[in-house]
Structure formats: structure tokens, C-alpha cells
Design a protein around this motif. Structure first.
Motif, PDB file in Angstrom:
ATOM      1  N   PRO A 216       0.821  -1.215   0.000  1.00  0.00           N
ATOM      2  CA  PRO A 216       0.000   0.000   0.000  1.00  0.00           C
ATOM      3  C   PRO A 216       0.855   1.266   0.000  1.00  0.00           C
ATOM      4  O   PRO A 216       2.007   1.239   0.414  1.00  0.00           O
ATOM      5  CB  PRO A 216      -0.795  -0.125   1.302  1.00  0.00           C
ATOM      6  N   ASP A 217       0.273   2.333  -0.512  1.00  0.00           N
ATOM      7  CA  ASP A 217       0.945   3.626  -0.499  1.00  0.00           C
ATOM      8  C   ASP A 217      -0.139   4.706  -0.438  1.00  0.00           C
ATOM      9  O   ASP A 217      -0.540   5.254  -1.455  1.00  0.00           O
ATOM     10  CB  ASP A 217       1.792   3.781  -1.772  1.00  0.00           C
ATOM     11  N   PRO A 218      -0.638   4.994   0.775  1.00  0.00           N
ATOM     12  CA  PRO A 218      -1.780   5.917   0.899  1.00  0.00           C
ATOM     13  C   PRO A 218      -1.475   7.318   0.380  1.00  0.00           C
ATOM     14  O   PRO A 218      -2.398   8.063   0.078  1.00  0.00           O
ATOM     15  CB  PRO A 218      -2.068   5.941   2.397  1.00  0.00           C
ATOM     16  N   SER A 219      -0.228   7.643   0.226  1.00  0.00           N
ATOM     17  CA  SER A 219       0.092   9.006  -0.225  1.00  0.00           C
ATOM     18  C   SER A 219      -0.359   9.232  -1.667  1.00  0.00           C
ATOM     19  O   SER A 219      -0.502  10.368  -2.107  1.00  0.00           O
ATOM     20  CB  SER A 219       1.597   9.249  -0.103  1.00  0.00           C
ATOM     21  N   GLY A 325      -4.137  -2.554   0.349  1.00  0.00           N
ATOM     22  CA  GLY A 325      -4.799  -1.833   1.427  1.00  0.00           C
ATOM     23  C   GLY A 325      -6.145  -1.247   1.071  1.00  0.00           C
ATOM     24  O   GLY A 325      -6.645  -0.355   1.753  1.00  0.00           O
ATOM     25  N   LEU A 326      -6.763  -1.739  -0.009  1.00  0.00           N
ATOM     26  CA  LEU A 326      -8.061  -1.192  -0.398  1.00  0.00           C
ATOM     27  C   LEU A 326      -9.201  -1.964   0.265  1.00  0.00           C
ATOM     28  O   LEU A 326      -9.052  -3.133   0.613  1.00  0.00           O
ATOM     29  CB  LEU A 326      -8.225  -1.276  -1.916  1.00  0.00           C
ATOM     30  N   PRO A 374      -4.559   1.065   5.498  1.00  0.00           N
ATOM     31  CA  PRO A 374      -4.045   0.198   4.429  1.00  0.00           C
ATOM     32  C   PRO A 374      -2.921  -0.701   4.928  1.00  0.00           C
ATOM     33  O   PRO A 374      -2.865  -1.886   4.555  1.00  0.00           O
ATOM     34  CB  PRO A 374      -3.542   1.193   3.386  1.00  0.00           C
ATOM     35  N   ALA A 375      -2.063  -0.160   5.764  1.00  0.00           N
ATOM     36  CA  ALA A 375      -0.933  -0.969   6.227  1.00  0.00           C
ATOM     37  C   ALA A 375      -1.421  -2.177   7.027  1.00  0.00           C
ATOM     38  O   ALA A 375      -0.897  -3.286   6.874  1.00  0.00           O
ATOM     39  CB  ALA A 375      -0.004  -0.115   7.078  1.00  0.00           C
ATOM     40  N   SER A 376      -2.459  -1.968   7.840  1.00  0.00           N
ATOM     41  CA  SER A 376      -2.935  -3.093   8.658  1.00  0.00           C
ATOM     42  C   SER A 376      -3.621  -4.150   7.784  1.00  0.00           C
ATOM     43  O   SER A 376      -3.511  -5.345   8.023  1.00  0.00           O
ATOM     44  CB  SER A 376      -3.880  -2.598   9.748  1.00  0.00           C
TER      45      SER A 376
END
Lengths: 479, 294
Positions: A216-219, A325-326, A374-376
Motif C-alpha cells: 500500500p501507499d496511501p500518499s 490496502g483497499l 491500508p498498512a494493517s
């Protein structure tokens, strides 16, 4: 039969090698010479192709020798080597339809025999019931006295004439296959029914996902909007018509909703018409065909992953989505309900109303911030399906299979006739006899003993590692 | 969790893949195939109901037989074209009256065709057929008679095969065209132009208008429909019998086969039906999604 003699010799040799260890330990240390056969392989791209490649890589890592046999793709003919000495035979066979070869039951025997004898294959592992080459190889391998494994990647119905015919063909080729691998429990039920199999010889080994490729990369997300990502081929079976109904419904309700759609196919028209009619050009982006390496970069831009498939044996896409992470929303068809735990996926009925309701629920959750990070999600998904685990479990199937006896011709004929019905069974019993005679002819023309043995690239005596240094040097000299 | 490790049953098996379960990969649980459904939405047929429905097939077969009988009489000169025309006219008037009566019993919502329009179509058809009957008469002169007969037989068979038995009104274009083609072929072998005209009018009556009337009758008076079918069958066998006994016997056999034996076969084979459905089936889209695009 020469082949069987050779197999015995070889197992004797391996016994001598590890003399002193117990029989049980031997069983688990045994290295196999595996031949993966399918019409579908690189440069074609898809689930089966990557499954074969990644499984082979993990098996090589475990010390087995793996070669892949497929048909030639354009100018890609002959033998090619891939990473870690994975040898691929591109056989010059005629392609008929959808990259599947023509089958005549006989014409592929000389080539396949060459490969199987030269590579000293002990297990033939065929993939995908759409592949004629896979069916052929199962049939010939039995004629040559080899043990076989088959992996089924897709679901079939029972109602229409084409599935009746393919199911009959599957019954025939699987009737003396030693073990069958399915990718989900639903797929196992389907295959057992289609090919009239004993469920005990069918293992369920799910597909895997390279979770390190899907981080994941929420940024990358736009926080002022909610983005729904769809990545699939745009064809009827993937439920693109449903997607065409969902888009206007939700876009009218939620002005901050975007759709990001990756993939290509005949149903792209539907999406383009919807976009045109509702003037959603700035909110529905059609990215076209994506390369595998770009998929992750598209996935991380979204908040919600949507899958609208109408049928699916396993569905790697939802695992990839979750791994990035979606929040996953999917239709509840085929093997999909088995794939992810309930709290990571929202299952809907395959209709517009139910899918919209499911998406609304997830959108509301997303707005209120009541979703795990997302990381979790990635942390939970990353170890669910790994290729190492798949290879380990497949290895156990091979261990079990090589110990089994291959039916001699008269038993095979009996089995065909008792198992596949009086008409088809008798016809294919006849074909089996012809195949056997053809093999005898080939063995008379070129006896197995005088056939050159191929150099092992992978496996216990693999030359790849020893030679890779030299190869690198020569290639650098060339350049 | 290979295929050979020993089963360890304290925890119940679950049909999930994401959880590593203490069962071998080839484990078969008691719940295996529990979602399998057999013969869902199967229609149970009753013998006499099927026989009744099959009656319309037999009736159509008899129509063809009656038409051929009329043609045989014409060809042998036993029936003059004037008599046939007059009979056809009377039948047409009676049938039209009956059609109107049946229509008026329950007034349909959409606007009905006016009598004038009907009269107009009839006039146009009759005048054109009358005008063109000399042409039609000589149309197949250069073709050998055997060919004409073979062609007519094939076309009448096509008419029977492609006839829309479930919804005969309006008659299906393929079956109607096949029948009219056959009648033009046959009519062209008759002695005179008036014969051709009379034959074609009769063909129109039998193949185009009669199915419409019969359909109306079936909707409005189903009890009479059975009687009409039986009457047609007897008429067909009787008519053909007066010309050829073998033909009549064959027709009777065919009719018996279609109306009594085939339904029996359907019902017996129905018991053999083994249709399986389950979670692996491709989901169907039941909604109409076209309004999203158009």
C-alpha cells in the motif's frame, strides 16, 4: 516400456544416493523432474501463465527440475531459458482458437515424447482445461507410463452444448490422471462433478499473490475524493454490464466519487457510452490495458476495489486489491467467498442494486474513517497466499503421485470404458491403443537409449548456477 | 498440509481458503457438494395437457394434407377452379365473421384494424394474384416436374419445421414463405391460369389466415380448439384417403406419433432429466441495463 524402466533406474539411483536414510525421509527428500504443460504461457499474459511461472520458480528454488512445454508464439519457437534456468519448450504446433492448439490426439506425441524422454521427466503437470496441449500431454504421458497431475483454473457450467462436450473430454483425460489440483473448494466441487472424479484425488491449493509487489501507499490517494478502482478484462464474464449500471447510479449520488478502470476488452464500449451519456469524463477514467508492473501503481490510487465478475474460480484481483490496502467490494460468485475473511471484503449479489448498496456502505464507512489503515490490511493479507506455500503443497502432491503405479494398457482400456461411458469410452480406448502403437513405432525408429539427454538447467544437477558466471562474462563480452 | 497428513478433526472444517486448516489438501468434508441443486425450476408435464398442445402440430400437418388433397383434385380435373374459389370465399367470409366475433368478446386495448383496411388488403392481394396468375402459371415451365414436386415437398416440410407453433399469429415469415413457395410450385403445374389463381387463394387461406383464426380460437375458446384440431385431423386423413389409401395411413401414423407417442416420450424422458446447478454457475444478469446507455 523404456520410460518406466528409466524411471525405476532413476529412483534406484536416488536411493543409492541417499542410502542409509529411512524410506519416509527419502520420500520427502526426493527431487522430481517436472514438466509443466499448457498452451498458455509467456508471452501470453494471464492468471494461468503467471501461476505456471511463479510455481515453477518456487519449485526450482526447492531443488526440483522444472521444464515448461507450450506452443510457439509467433517467432518465439524452440527452447528458451528464463530466470534460474527455467527451460521453456515452444513447440511448433498449430494454434486454433484463443491461443489453444489443435488436437488430433496423435500429432503432438513425437514432440512431447522427445521432451519427456530427453528431460527424464517423472511427473507431467498439465494446466487449464481450455488447453488442448494439456489434454494431449496427459493422454500421451499415460501412454508413456508417466504419472500426471492436472491443475484446473476455471469453472464450467453444465447446461450448454459446449460445456457438455468439454466436460466429456475432461472426463476422458482425467480418468487416469493421478491427482488433480483445484484453486478453490468451489472449483473442486465443479471439477469433481464435471469429470466424475473421486474427490479424494482432488486437492485444493489456492493461487498465490506476490504480496511484496502489492504494497500500500496511501500518499498516492486523493483525500478530497473517494476513488473506486476496477481492474479486469472488460468482457461479459467480468460483469462489466453491471459496472455500467453502477457508475451512473453512484456518481449521481456522490459528487466526490471517481472511478479508475484498468483493462481492455469488447465491453469497453459500454463504459464509454455510459461516460458519454452522463458526462462523466472527468470522473471515470479508462486506462486501457495495463502491464502487470503498473497494476500496483493504479491500485494504490484508490480507496475501494470493486470486482463485478459473474464467475470466478479464485479471483487473484481481490487479493491484490486487499494487499494494496483497499476496501474490497465483490460479487459473491464461484470461489470468491472463500478467498478473503469476512471483515476484509463486502460481498454482494450479482446485480446493480446489491452492488450499489454494498458500495454505499463502504463509502459511508470510508467517510466516517471507520476503516482499518491500508498498512494493517496489507499486514493481514500478505501471508495468506504465498507461492512458497503453494509450491510446498504441490510438492506433496508430486511426492504422493510418483509412488503410484501407472495402469498398464489393458487396465487403462478397461478404466476408460467403465469410466467414460460405453460410446466415448470405447472410442478413446481405441485411440489409446493407436497412441500406444504409435509410441512403439516411434520407439522403434528412435529408441529411447540412443536419444540424447538434455543438459539440466534446474534441479539437483542443474548447470545454471555453475555456468551463470561464464554466461554473464560472455554476454558482457558480446556487448 | 499435504494430501497425506493425518486428519485431525477437533475443529470443524470451513469452506474457506484464507485460513490454514488442520486438514489435508484433499480432505473431503461431509458438507462437500451440499450446495448442489438438482433440476431447479423443472416443469412437470401432464400427459393429456401435452397431447392437447401437440394437437396444434398434428393440426398443421393435416392442413398441409388438406392442401395437397385439394391440389390433387384440381390436377385431376375433379374440382373446378370456380367451385374452389366459391368455397374459399364462403370459408373466408365465415372465418372472418368468426374472427370478428371472437375479437369483440373481449375488447383489446390497442386500436383494432378497421374492416376497410382488411377489405383493402384482400382486394390488393386478390387483384395482384389474379393479374400475375398467368405469369405464375408459366414460371416453372422450364423446370422439370420432378424437380417441382421435390421442391414443393421440401418447402412444405420446411413450413412444418419452422412453423411457430407456440405463437402462430402472425405466421412466421420463414414458414409462410416456404408454404407459399410450395403452393406457387404446385399451382404452376395445374392446367389453367384460373386454376393457379384459385390454388394460390386457397393456399393463402390455409397457410396464412387459418393459423390466425385458430390462434384466436385457442385463446378465447380452448374447449372448441381441441374439437377443431380433431376435426382437422379427421378431415386431413379422410381427404387424403379418398385419393391415396397409403397416404392416409401414413398421415394417420404420423399424427398418432406426433400427438400421442411424442408426448409420452417427453414425459418418460423427463424422469431421466438430471440438471445440476451450484455456486460455480455463471451468474445471470436479470435486470435490463440498456436504459443506462440509451
Amino acid at each position: 516400456m523404456g520410460q518406466r524402466g528409466r524411471a525405476v533406474l532413476q529412483s534406484n539411483a536416488s536411493q543409492q544416493e541417499s542410502s542409509g536414510t529411512s524410506q519416509d525421509a527419502l520420500k520427502h527428500n526426493r527431487k522430481h523432474n517436472i514438466c509443466m504443460v499448457s498452451d498458455f504461457f509467456y508471452p501470453n499474459m494471464g492468471g494461468v501463465e503467471s501461476h505456471i511461472y511463479l510455481l515453477s520458480q518456487c519449485l526450482i528454488e526447492k531443488g526440483h527440475k522444472v521444464v515448461i512445454v507450450t506452443h510457439s508464439y509467433g517467432k518465439r519457437k524452440g527452447v528458451r531459458y528464463l530466470t534460474n534456468g527455467l527451460k521453456v519448450y515452444y513447440l511448433p504446433l498449430q494454434v486454433m482458437y484463443n491461443q489453444s492448439t489443435v488436437t488430433t490426439c496423435f500429432h503432438s506425441l513425437p514432440l512431447l515424447r522427445c521432451v519427456l524422454v530427453r528431460e527424464r521427466i517423472t511427473v507431467v503437470h498439465a494446466h487449464s482445461s481450455f488447453s488442448a496441449l494439456a489434454h494431449d500431454s496427459l493422454f500421451h504421458a499415460k501412454t508413456m507410463g508417466l504419472n500426471t497431475v492436472f491443475t484446473d483454473h476455471s469453472l464450467f457450467g453444465f447446461a450448454d452444448i459446449s460445456s457438455v462436450l468439454t466436460n466429456k473430454l475432461l472426463t476422458i483425460t482425467l480418468c487416469d490422471t493421478n491427482h488433480i489440483v483445484c484453486v478453490s473448494y468451489t472449483s473442486k466441487e465443479n471439477t469433481v462433478l464435471r469429470a466424475a472424479l473421486n474427490p479424494e484425488i482432488v486437492s485444493v491449493i489456492p493461487n498465490a499473490v506476490e504480496s511484496t509487489d502489492f504494497t500500500p501507499d496511501p500518499s498516492q490517494r486523493r483525500d478530497d475524493r473517494i476513488t473506486i478502482v476496477v481492474i479486469s478484462r472488460l468482457v461479459y464474464r467480468k460483469g462489466i454490464d453491471l459496472l455500467g449500471g453502477i457508475i451512473p447510479e453512484l456518481c449521481l449520488k456522490h459528487p466526490d466519487l471517481n472511478f479508475l478502470i484498468g483493462g481492455e476488452g469488447p465491453k469497453r464500449l459500454v463504459l464509454e457510452e455510459v461516460r458519454e451519456k452522463y458526462q462523466l469524463h472527468d470522473r471515470v477514467r479508462l486506462l486501457g490495458a495495463l502491464e502487470h508492473k503498473d497494476v500496483r501503481n493504479v491500485l494504490v490510487q484508490g480507496h475501494i476495489f470493486l470486482n463485478t465478475s459473474l464467475t470466478e474460480a479464485f479471483c487473484m484481483a481481490i487479493v491484490e486489491g486487499a494487499s494494496c490496502g483497499l476496501q474490497v467490494v465483490s460479487t459473491c460468485v464461484g470461489g470468491i467467498p472463500e478467498v478473503l475473511p469476512e471483515d476484509l471484503i463486502t460481498l454482494c449479489e450479482p446485480n446493480v442494486r446489491s452492488l450499489c448498496a454494498g458500495l454505499e456502505k463502504v463509502i459511508a464507512r470510508q467517510r466516517s474513517g471507520a476503516v482499518p489503515t491500508p498498512a494493517s490490511i496489507h499486514a493481514r493479507v500478505k501471508n495468506l497466499y504465498t507461492w512458497r506455500n503453494v509450491a510446498e503443497r504441490t510438492e506433496k502432491v508430486y511426492d504422493r503421485v510418483v509412488g503410484e503405479e501407472v495402469l498398464p494398457l489393458h487396465m487403462r482400456i478397461q478404466r476408460l470404458r467403465s469410466h467414460c461411458g460405453p460410446v466415448a469410452g470405447s472410442i478413446f480406448a481405441f485411440v489409446a491403443v493407436l497412441d500406444f502403437l504409435f509410441l512403439l513405432l516411434l520407439q522403434w525408429l528412435v529408441p529411447d537409449q540412443i536419444m540424447d539427454l538434455a543438459v539440466d538447467a534446474s534441479g539437483p544437477f542443474g548447470m545454471w548456477n555453475q555456468e551463470s558466471g561464464i554466461k554473464k562474462r560472455t554476454s558482457s563480452q558480446k556487448s | 498440509m499435504g494430501p497425506d497428513s493425518a486428519p485431525d478433526p477437533p475443529v470443524p472444517w470451513r469452506k474457506v481458503l484464507w485460513e490454514r486448516q488442520p486438514f489435508p489438501d484433499n480432505y473431503v468434508d461431509g458438507r462437500f457438494l451440499e450446495e448442489l441443486r438438482r433440476n431447479e425450476g423443472l416443469r412437470q408435464y401432464h400427459y393429456w395437457a401435452v397431447v392437447k398442445e401437440a394437437g396444434s402440430v398434428g393440426q398443421q400437418l393435416s392442413c398441409v394434407a388438406i392442401f395437397i388433397t385439394v391440389w390433387l383434385y384440381m390436377e385431376q380435373g375433379l374440382l373446378s377452379p370456380e367451385v374452389l374459389l366459391l368455397t374459399s370465399l364462403v370459408c373466408a367470409m365465415l372465418g372472418y365473421g368468426l374472427h370478428q366475433v371472437l375479437a369483440s368478446t373481449v375488447d383489446s386495448g390497442d386500436e383494432p384494424r378497421t374492416r376497410l383496411a382488411d377489405l383493402q388488403s384482400a382486394a390488393i392481394f386478390l387483384s395482384f394474384t389474379y393479374g400475375f396468375s398467368p405469369v405464375l402459371k408459366t414460371l416453372t415451365e422450364s423446370v422439370s416436374t420432378d424437380t417441382v414436386y421435390a421442391m414443393s415437398a421440401v418447402m412444405l416440410l420446411a413450413h412444418l419445421i419452422f412453423f411457430p407453433y407456440t405463437q402462430p399469429s402472425p405466421p412466421g415469415s420463414l414458414s409462410l414463405n416456404a408454404a407459399l413457395f410450395a403452393s406457387v410450385c404446385l399451382a404452376s403445374r395445374l392446367p389453367g391460369a384460373l386454376h393457379t389463381f384459385a390454388m394460390l387463394s386457397c393456399a393463402l387461406l390455409v397457410f396464412a389466415l387459418w393459423p390466425c383464426l385458430l390462434q384466436r380460437l385457442r385463446e378465447k375458446a380452448p374447449s372448441q380448439f381441441t374439437g377443431v384440431c380433431v376435426g382437422m385431423c379427421i378431415g386431413g386423413i379422410g381427404g387424403l384417403g379418398s385419393q391415396s389409401l397409403v397416404g392416409a395411413v401414413l398421415l394417420a401414423l404420423a399424427l398418432g406419433n406426433v400427438t400421442f407417442f411424442c408426448p409420452l416420450l417427453l414425459i418418460t424422458l423427463q424422469r431421466q432429466k438430471d440438471n445440476i446447478q451450484g455456486p460455480w454457475d455463471e451468474a445471470e444478469i436479470h435486470e435490463d441495463l440498456s436504459h443506462f446507455i440509451q
